[in-house]
Enzyme design. Structure first.
Site, PDB file in Angstrom:
ATOM      1  N   HIS A 278     -41.200  70.872  -0.789  1.00 18.56           N
ATOM      2  CA  HIS A 278     -41.850  69.603  -1.177  1.00 18.56           C
ATOM      3  C   HIS A 278     -41.747  69.374  -2.677  1.00 18.56           C
ATOM      4  O   HIS A 278     -41.968  70.266  -3.477  1.00 18.56           O
ATOM      5  CB  HIS A 278     -43.285  69.493  -0.657  1.00 18.56           C
ATOM      6  CG  HIS A 278     -44.260  70.514  -1.164  1.00 18.56           C
ATOM      7  ND1 HIS A 278     -44.940  70.359  -2.354  1.00 18.56           N
ATOM      8  CD2 HIS A 278     -44.690  71.683  -0.641  1.00 18.56           C
ATOM      9  CE1 HIS A 278     -45.751  71.387  -2.520  1.00 18.56           C
ATOM     10  NE2 HIS A 278     -45.618  72.216  -1.509  1.00 18.56           N
ATOM     11  N   ASP A 290     -45.049  76.595  -6.346  1.00 18.84           N
ATOM     12  CA  ASP A 290     -45.490  75.624  -5.343  1.00 18.84           C
ATOM     13  C   ASP A 290     -45.193  74.218  -5.848  1.00 18.84           C
ATOM     14  O   ASP A 290     -46.032  73.605  -6.495  1.00 18.84           O
ATOM     15  CB  ASP A 290     -46.985  75.808  -5.054  1.00 18.84           C
ATOM     16  CG  ASP A 290     -47.423  75.024  -3.836  1.00 18.84           C
ATOM     17  OD1 ASP A 290     -46.558  74.523  -3.102  1.00 18.84           O
ATOM     18  OD2 ASP A 290     -48.639  74.898  -3.627  1.00 18.84           O
ATOM     19  N   GLU A 324     -46.752  66.648   0.092  1.00 23.54           N
ATOM     20  CA  GLU A 324     -47.291  67.725   0.943  1.00 23.54           C
ATOM     21  C   GLU A 324     -48.708  68.078   0.537  1.00 23.54           C
ATOM     22  O   GLU A 324     -49.552  68.357   1.371  1.00 23.54           O
ATOM     23  CB  GLU A 324     -46.387  68.974   0.831  1.00 23.54           C
ATOM     24  CG  GLU A 324     -46.758  70.097   1.799  1.00 23.54           C
ATOM     25  CD  GLU A 324     -47.839  71.039   1.293  1.00 23.54           C
ATOM     26  OE1 GLU A 324     -48.474  71.696   2.117  1.00 23.54           O
ATOM     27  OE2 GLU A 324     -48.074  71.110   0.081  1.00 23.54           O
ATOM     28  N   GLU A 325     -48.981  68.058  -0.782  1.00 22.82           N
ATOM     29  CA  GLU A 325     -50.249  68.611  -1.269  1.00 22.82           C
ATOM     30  C   GLU A 325     -51.480  67.798  -0.900  1.00 22.82           C
ATOM     31  O   GLU A 325     -52.525  68.364  -0.644  1.00 22.82           O
ATOM     32  CB  GLU A 325     -50.191  68.796  -2.797  1.00 22.82           C
ATOM     33  CG  GLU A 325     -49.175  69.828  -3.270  1.00 22.82           C
ATOM     34  CD  GLU A 325     -49.530  71.261  -2.857  1.00 22.82           C
ATOM     35  OE1 GLU A 325     -50.518  71.456  -2.138  1.00 22.82           O
ATOM     36  OE2 GLU A 325     -48.790  72.170  -3.261  1.00 22.82           O
ATOM     37  N   ASP A 352     -41.859  77.123   1.456  1.00 22.59           N
ATOM     38  CA  ASP A 352     -43.073  76.688   0.747  1.00 22.59           C
ATOM     39  C   ASP A 352     -44.076  77.834   0.684  1.00 22.59           C
ATOM     40  O   ASP A 352     -45.263  77.657   0.945  1.00 22.59           O
ATOM     41  CB  ASP A 352     -43.683  75.453   1.433  1.00 22.59           C
ATOM     42  CG  ASP A 352     -44.869  74.905   0.644  1.00 22.59           C
ATOM     43  OD1 ASP A 352     -44.977  75.218  -0.565  1.00 22.59           O
ATOM     44  OD2 ASP A 352     -45.701  74.191   1.233  1.00 22.59           O
ATOM     45  N   HIS A 422     -51.535  76.491  -7.183  1.00 16.40           N
ATOM     46  CA  HIS A 422     -52.433  75.364  -7.520  1.00 16.40           C
ATOM     47  C   HIS A 422     -53.200  75.559  -8.825  1.00 16.40           C
ATOM     48  O   HIS A 422     -54.288  75.013  -8.980  1.00 16.40           O
ATOM     49  CB  HIS A 422     -53.453  75.101  -6.396  1.00 16.40           C
ATOM     50  CG  HIS A 422     -52.835  74.711  -5.092  1.00 16.40           C
ATOM     51  ND1 HIS A 422     -53.584  74.394  -3.993  1.00 16.40           N
ATOM     52  CD2 HIS A 422     -51.542  74.562  -4.715  1.00 16.40           C
ATOM     53  CE1 HIS A 422     -52.791  74.081  -2.980  1.00 16.40           C
ATOM     54  NE2 HIS A 422     -51.539  74.183  -3.405  1.00 16.40           N
TER      55      HIS A 422
HETATM   56 ZN   LIG Z   1     -46.733  73.996  -1.311  1.00  9.03          ZN
END
Ligand SMILES: [Zn+2]
Length: 456
Positions: A278, A290, A324-325, A352, A422
């Site tokens: 993503h 990520d 995606e997030e 991912d 994140h």
């Molecule tokens: Zn991800």
């Protein structure tokens, strides 16, 4: 000597090469090239350092769309985009938070959870109710002890799991459901312990949910070290308060895109193998693991096959999924169009889970297809990537499940992933070029085998 050599050469030239030897030779070529050239590392550097983090609907996400589009054009893939509408949420000025005791005020690091509402400009200051489970919350809520207070979900991501994704799966519901559950009992706000096993000063954001039946209350993540401090200070400090200010904004949906690059198969072009990551990320750090790594690995996988002239019987489609997030709209749109166009997507691989050393793949779907794919496993033993088995696909490709697609999750080593996930700590320097390239190679090798033999 020369004569002997020539006669050996002539003899062996007439021995038919088995398809297994051929496959092994192609796979070796793929790994050699990936490790010698490490092209994905340079692409990741551009994505992380020139563009940076790229939350859906942000100007950086728009730049990332253009970047992926022009990179895949330069690699001579057939490139197109799929329009999708994505939610708009913006963090606003840096959040502030303090643990306030009678004679002390300690500043602590927090991040608003993605999608959270703002506090009033002066913030929310209230007493803390600490819980480690929803059951505990409900017991306290029934006796009115939660009303008007800030609920502190101090659920530790259990370090005893060998696979940290399992610990994450167990703890992440407090991030997603915490505000809804606490609001039911009249809480003013929630503070959630960050989803990581590391004890440090990085708060980890991530998506959270609201519903229509409860008040939308502000929610933030606190670093694990500050969570431990807060928990410790609470003991013997009945007057302790938590004070935080966050000013995020939501807005109407924004237009964005999945970016797709494709090479048509030579024998069965209607059978499609998807490989993707993503393109969006959270709005902190670089979105390196990520999911910058997943994006560049997917692109590199097809580039390796194409530049080595490895024959592809079936079509290979690289997909940079958007959003995606905080919504999964790109994945949903991709599946919707595949269904509408009656496409036969036989398999989909998603990277991912970070860009660390590849360990294997996990498979979800029809048991017979999984069994057939599992026969490829031995090819990966020399590359230490043969931990294969049934398991999770990926957040974006999971939308394809009811199309009968074999869903495949790329499984790298995951011990360090949640140190970064994140957070401000998910930066380019955390990615190792060899580990990244090994991932691209293992994905390319699997794509080759799927393209050669299919899944039926
Ligand atoms: Zn991800």
């Amino acid at each position: 000597m020369k004569k002997i050599f020539l006669s050996i050469l002539y003899c062996t030239a007439f021995v038919p090469v088995s398809s297994q030897d051929m496959d092994s030779a192609y796979i070796k070529m793929i790994y050699n090239k990936a490790l010698r050239e490490q092209q994905s590392y340079g692409w990741l550097e551009e994505l992380c350092l020139d563009i940076g983090h790229r939350l859906s609907g942000s100007p950086q996400a728009e730049r990332a769309v253009k970047w992926a589009d022009s990179l895949m054009r330069a690699l001579k893939f057939n490139v197109y985009r799929q329009e999708c509408m994505v939610p708009f949420w913006s963090r606003g000025p840096k959040e502030q938070a303090w643990i306030v005791t009678r004679d002390n005020k300690i500043e602590v690091p927090i991040l608003a959870l993605g999608g959270s509402v703002a506090t009033p400009p002066e913030g929310i200051k209230a007493k803390i109710v600490e819980v480690k489970s929803f059951d505990e919350l409900d017991v306290l809520g029934k006796t009115g002890q939660v009303r008007g207070k800030i609920v502190f979900f101090n659920k530790i991501m259990d370090p005893a799991y060998i696979n940290p994704f399992e610990a994450y799966g167990e703890a992440v519901r407090y991030r997603w459901e915490g505000a809804m559950r606490a609001a039911r009992h009249g809480a003013a706000a929630v503070v959630v312990r960050s989803m990581t096993t590391a004890i440090d000063d990085f708060p980890h954001t991530g998506s959270m949910g609201y519903n229509d039946t409860t008040l939308k209350i502000p929610a933030c993540a606190i670093s694990t070290r500050a969570a431990e401090t807060l928990s410790k200070f609470r003991i013997g400090n009945p007057d302790l308060e938590f004070h935080f200010i966050q000013q995020p904004k939501s807005g109407p949906d924004v237009k964005s895109y999945n970016v797709i690059g494709e090479i048509k198969g030579t024998e069965k072009p209607d059978e499609i193998i998807v490989v993707g990551g993503h393109l969006d990320s959270w709005d902190v750090g670089h979105g390196a693991h990520d999911n910058g790594t997943g994006c560049v690995q997917a692109i590199e996988a097809l580039h390796l096959l194409k530049s080595l002239n490895i024959p592809l019987k079936r079509t290979v489609r690289v997909v940079m999924f958007m959003n995606e997030e905080n919504g999964g709209r790109g994945g949903a749109k991709f599946a919707e169009l595949a269904r509408k166009n009656k496409e036969k997507i036989i398999a989909a691989i998603e990277s991912d889970a970070g860009g660390h050393t590849p360990r294997g793949f996990s498979f979800k779907g029809d048991a017979r297809k999984i069994e057939k794919a599992m026969r490829f496993r031995n090819y990966f033993t020399p590359y230490l990537a043969d931990l294969w088995g049934p398991g999770y696909g990926g957040a974006d490709i999971n939308h394809l499940e009811d199309l009968g697609t074999l869903l495949i999750g790329f499984r790298p080593d995951s011990q360090r992933y949640f140190d970064y996930h994140h957070s401000q700590n998910d930066t380019f320097d955390k990615v190792h070029p060899r580990e990244l390239a090994l991932g691209s190679a293992s994905m390319a090798a699997l794509i080759y085998l799927l393209s050669q033999y299919g899944v039926e």
